[in-house]
Design an enzyme around this catalytic site. Sequence first.
Site, PDB file in Angstrom:
ATOM      1  N   HIS A 285       0.877  -1.190   0.000  1.00 55.97           N
ATOM      2  CA  HIS A 285       0.000   0.000   0.000  1.00 55.97           C
ATOM      3  C   HIS A 285       0.915   1.241   0.000  1.00 55.97           C
ATOM      4  O   HIS A 285       1.739   1.400  -0.894  1.00 55.97           O
ATOM      5  CB  HIS A 285      -0.929  -0.125   1.225  1.00 55.97           C
ATOM      6  CG  HIS A 285      -2.060   0.845   1.293  1.00 55.97           C
ATOM      7  ND1 HIS A 285      -2.474   1.616   0.236  1.00 55.97           N
ATOM      8  CD2 HIS A 285      -2.899   1.181   2.323  1.00 55.97           C
ATOM      9  CE1 HIS A 285      -3.502   2.370   0.602  1.00 55.97           C
ATOM     10  NE2 HIS A 285      -3.773   2.128   1.870  1.00 55.97           N
ATOM     11  N   HIS A 324      -2.514  -2.234  -9.680  1.00 60.11           N
ATOM     12  CA  HIS A 324      -3.466  -1.615  -8.761  1.00 60.11           C
ATOM     13  C   HIS A 324      -4.731  -2.439  -8.759  1.00 60.11           C
ATOM     14  O   HIS A 324      -5.134  -2.950  -9.808  1.00 60.11           O
ATOM     15  CB  HIS A 324      -3.776  -0.175  -9.209  1.00 60.11           C
ATOM     16  CG  HIS A 324      -4.372   0.645  -8.126  1.00 60.11           C
ATOM     17  ND1 HIS A 324      -5.705   0.611  -7.829  1.00 60.11           N
ATOM     18  CD2 HIS A 324      -3.793   1.501  -7.252  1.00 60.11           C
ATOM     19  CE1 HIS A 324      -5.929   1.424  -6.817  1.00 60.11           C
ATOM     20  NE2 HIS A 324      -4.794   1.975  -6.439  1.00 60.11           N
ATOM     21  N   ASP A 380       2.642   5.439  -6.701  1.00 62.25           N
ATOM     22  CA  ASP A 380       3.906   5.359  -5.968  1.00 62.25           C
ATOM     23  C   ASP A 380       5.131   5.247  -6.863  1.00 62.25           C
ATOM     24  O   ASP A 380       6.251   5.312  -6.367  1.00 62.25           O
ATOM     25  CB  ASP A 380       3.877   4.147  -5.015  1.00 62.25           C
ATOM     26  CG  ASP A 380       2.916   4.383  -3.877  1.00 62.25           C
ATOM     27  OD1 ASP A 380       2.943   5.489  -3.325  1.00 62.25           O
ATOM     28  OD2 ASP A 380       2.132   3.475  -3.561  1.00 62.25           O
TER      29      ASP A 380
HETATM   30  N1  ACO Z   1       4.717  -6.880 -10.360  1.00 61.46           N
HETATM   31  C1  ACO Z   1       4.567  -8.076 -10.956  1.00 61.46           C
HETATM   32  N2  ACO Z   1       3.408  -8.740 -11.031  1.00 61.46           N
HETATM   33  C2  ACO Z   1       2.331  -8.167 -10.502  1.00 61.46           C
HETATM   34  C3  ACO Z   1       2.387  -6.915  -9.858  1.00 61.46           C
HETATM   35  C4  ACO Z   1       3.637  -6.256  -9.803  1.00 61.46           C
HETATM   36  N3  ACO Z   1       3.764  -5.059  -9.226  1.00 61.46           N
HETATM   37  N4  ACO Z   1       1.164  -6.576  -9.407  1.00 61.46           N
HETATM   38  C5  ACO Z   1       0.360  -7.588  -9.746  1.00 61.46           C
HETATM   39  N5  ACO Z   1       1.056  -8.551 -10.402  1.00 61.46           N
HETATM   40  C6  ACO Z   1       0.532  -9.781 -10.991  1.00 61.46           C
HETATM   41  C7  ACO Z   1       0.187 -10.784  -9.894  1.00 61.46           C
HETATM   42  O1  ACO Z   1       1.275 -11.620  -9.593  1.00 61.46           O
HETATM   43  C8  ACO Z   1      -0.956 -11.518 -10.551  1.00 61.46           C
HETATM   44  O2  ACO Z   1      -0.421 -12.400 -11.505  1.00 61.46           O
HETATM   45  P1  ACO Z   1      -1.097 -13.860 -11.757  1.00 61.46           P
HETATM   46  O3  ACO Z   1      -2.452 -13.551 -12.300  1.00 61.46           O
HETATM   47  O4  ACO Z   1      -0.202 -14.548 -12.705  1.00 61.46           O
HETATM   48  O5  ACO Z   1      -1.158 -14.511 -10.414  1.00 61.46           O
HETATM   49  C9  ACO Z   1      -1.701 -10.446 -11.326  1.00 61.46           C
HETATM   50  O6  ACO Z   1      -0.699  -9.462 -11.622  1.00 61.46           O
HETATM   51  C10 ACO Z   1      -2.844  -9.809 -10.562  1.00 61.46           C
HETATM   52  O7  ACO Z   1      -2.320  -9.274  -9.350  1.00 61.46           O
HETATM   53  P2  ACO Z   1      -3.051  -9.343  -7.947  1.00 61.46           P
HETATM   54  O8  ACO Z   1      -2.013  -9.480  -6.885  1.00 61.46           O
HETATM   55  O9  ACO Z   1      -4.163 -10.340  -7.986  1.00 61.46           O
HETATM   56  O10 ACO Z   1      -3.701  -7.901  -7.899  1.00 61.46           O
HETATM   57  P3  ACO Z   1      -4.260  -7.217  -6.607  1.00 61.46           P
HETATM   58  O11 ACO Z   1      -5.340  -6.323  -7.071  1.00 61.46           O
HETATM   59  O12 ACO Z   1      -4.585  -8.186  -5.544  1.00 61.46           O
HETATM   60  O13 ACO Z   1      -2.992  -6.366  -6.084  1.00 61.46           O
HETATM   61  C11 ACO Z   1      -1.434  -4.646  -5.760  1.00 61.46           C
HETATM   62  C12 ACO Z   1      -2.818  -5.019  -6.296  1.00 61.46           C
HETATM   63  C13 ACO Z   1      -1.306  -5.078  -4.292  1.00 61.46           C
HETATM   64  C14 ACO Z   1      -1.288  -3.127  -5.821  1.00 61.46           C
HETATM   65  C15 ACO Z   1      -0.353  -5.339  -6.627  1.00 61.46           C
HETATM   66  O14 ACO Z   1      -0.477  -4.901  -7.964  1.00 61.46           O
HETATM   67  C16 ACO Z   1       1.060  -5.096  -6.112  1.00 61.46           C
HETATM   68  O15 ACO Z   1       1.505  -5.807  -5.227  1.00 61.46           O
HETATM   69  N6  ACO Z   1       1.765  -4.070  -6.658  1.00 61.46           N
HETATM   70  C17 ACO Z   1       3.084  -3.714  -6.158  1.00 61.46           C
HETATM   71  C18 ACO Z   1       2.979  -2.902  -4.870  1.00 61.46           C
HETATM   72  C19 ACO Z   1       2.490  -1.507  -5.119  1.00 61.46           C
HETATM   73  O16 ACO Z   1       2.962  -0.800  -5.998  1.00 61.46           O
HETATM   74  N7  ACO Z   1       1.542  -1.084  -4.270  1.00 61.46           N
HETATM   75  C20 ACO Z   1       0.992   0.285  -4.324  1.00 61.46           C
HETATM   76  C21 ACO Z   1      -0.418   0.266  -4.804  1.00 61.46           C
HETATM   77  S1  ACO Z   1      -1.064   1.877  -4.881  1.00 61.46           S
HETATM   78  C22 ACO Z   1      -1.418   2.222  -3.278  1.00 61.46           C
HETATM   79  O17 ACO Z   1      -1.767   1.436  -2.482  1.00 61.46           O
HETATM   80  C23 ACO Z   1      -1.258   3.557  -2.870  1.00 61.46           C
END
Ligand code: ACO
Length: 446
Positions: A285, A324, A380
């Site tokens: 987050h 996201h 971010d």
């Molecule tokens: N890098 C690589 N792969 C990713 C990323 C990433 N940053 N984000 C998602 N994925 C992949 C997942 O592994 C998943 O792949 P799969 O379908 O093969 O299993 C797919 O994309 C879907 O991702 P989920 O984790 O199901 O998406 P969710 O909506 O649960 O998560 C989140 C969203 C937590 C923001 C995620 O994208 C992430 O961890 N990003 C990196 C951390 C980040 O930048 N957080 C800030 C978010 S903005 C905020 O909160 C202010």
Amino acid sequence: MDSLTSTANAKKTDGTPLSRETLTITDNRTGKSYEVPITHGTIRAMDLRQIKTDPSDFGMMSYDPAFNNTAACISRITYIDGDKGILRYRGYPIEELAEKSTYLETAFLLLHGELPNEKQLKDWAWHIGHHTFIHESIKKFLDGFHYDAHPMGMMISTIAALSTFYHDAKDILSEESRQKQTYRLIGKMPTIAAFAYRHTLGMPFVYPDNELSYPGNLLNMLFRTTETRYRPNPTLERALDILFILHADHEQNCSTNVIRGVGSSHVDPYSATAAAIAALYGPLHGGANEEVLRMLLEIGSVQKVPDFIKRVKAGETKLMGFGHRVYKNYDPRARIIKRVAYEVFELMGKNPLLEIALECERIALEDEYFVKRKLYPNVDFYTGLIYQSMGFPMTMFPVLFAIPRTSGWIAQWQEMLLDPEQKIARPRQIYLGSGARDYVPIEKRS
Ligand code: ACO
């Protein structure tokens, strides 16, 4: 079909079915059909409870870990269309607010629903400015933290501790009390953040200066050294104000869900805000901005980006600052932030990590792995680069997120309290553990 669904097969006189705002569900276990109302494209989960196999059955629930498709509230604060990349506060597009508004004005908008007139804005800024000081005892326990304590840990504890100073905060159903705590929280967040930072440096605390703007005063409390009067650089002051506007609210994200959930127990707003800050601290987050910078440092050079992306695609690590839950398109805040970044770099010199970030973005936006999953830069991805260029240490990045998010958290907390449909948050579970069994004395356990 049971009595609730007597209209389910209704037809127009020409024989075509009536279009109704309802959903018909057939339970193939019993053959029974149910018709449930659809409002705003949503059905009420409680309408599922009538679906039973027999009278002793508890009734059907919906299972939605991580709230992927569950609306937990009705809100009138922030609108997001994640597919189109739209973000609006109280109907105003984020792009217009970032260009024309200030953080304090935007905070007023979030909390009151309308932009303030001149007098309202003046009064609002006056009240916030007159609640920036903290009790001297708070300084004493800030002193108790180790020199390398993470400032988010200090923020969580210190904001929670405010509840021990302001007993009137417990009176959450009084509008007057809520207003007072709102001034205090928005006013004191920058002071506590700056004091936490100065503590880690072993530098004396700088007291608030009410002549300065909200972000200008924060810069003063963070960076003033020997000047008799600190004058923030206007470009950096405005950049920070824009970043604060962009971070002010984001509807039902993890930390907002936390303040609503914790606040639903009717605890005071300081304790609830402390919980929200804790949620924001996590690397998935608000902690992501810090993690992005660590990641760029780890990558080290543009040439090493392809290797890093390979590791991301192999599931060994994440491309922090990408992806996201709601945006399946470019995060509109990231677009504005990229522009602000260039303004800051023009003044402070280009951040050497920028090339690495741009290369990550270039490869990711073309690569099938990211395209297929609709992973775009989020808020971010570039903020860390700006904060670093402005002279903030990495550990302060999530703090710079928490300060402006306070107005959004309080707006959401208040909306939850005043919503007659809201009660203490209490989700259900699907229990799959052991059935009833007899206690085994310790000597008989294997
Ligand atoms: N890098 C690589 N792969 C990713 C990323 C990433 N940053 N984000 C998602 N994925 C992949 C997942 O592994 C998943 O792949 P799969 O379908 O093969 O299993 C797919 O994309 C879907 O991702 P989920 O984790 O199901 O998406 P969710 O909506 O649960 O998560 C989140 C969203 C937590 C923001 C995620 O994208 C992430 O961890 N990003 C990196 C951390 C980040 O930048 N957080 C800030 C978010 S903005 C905020 O909160 C202010």
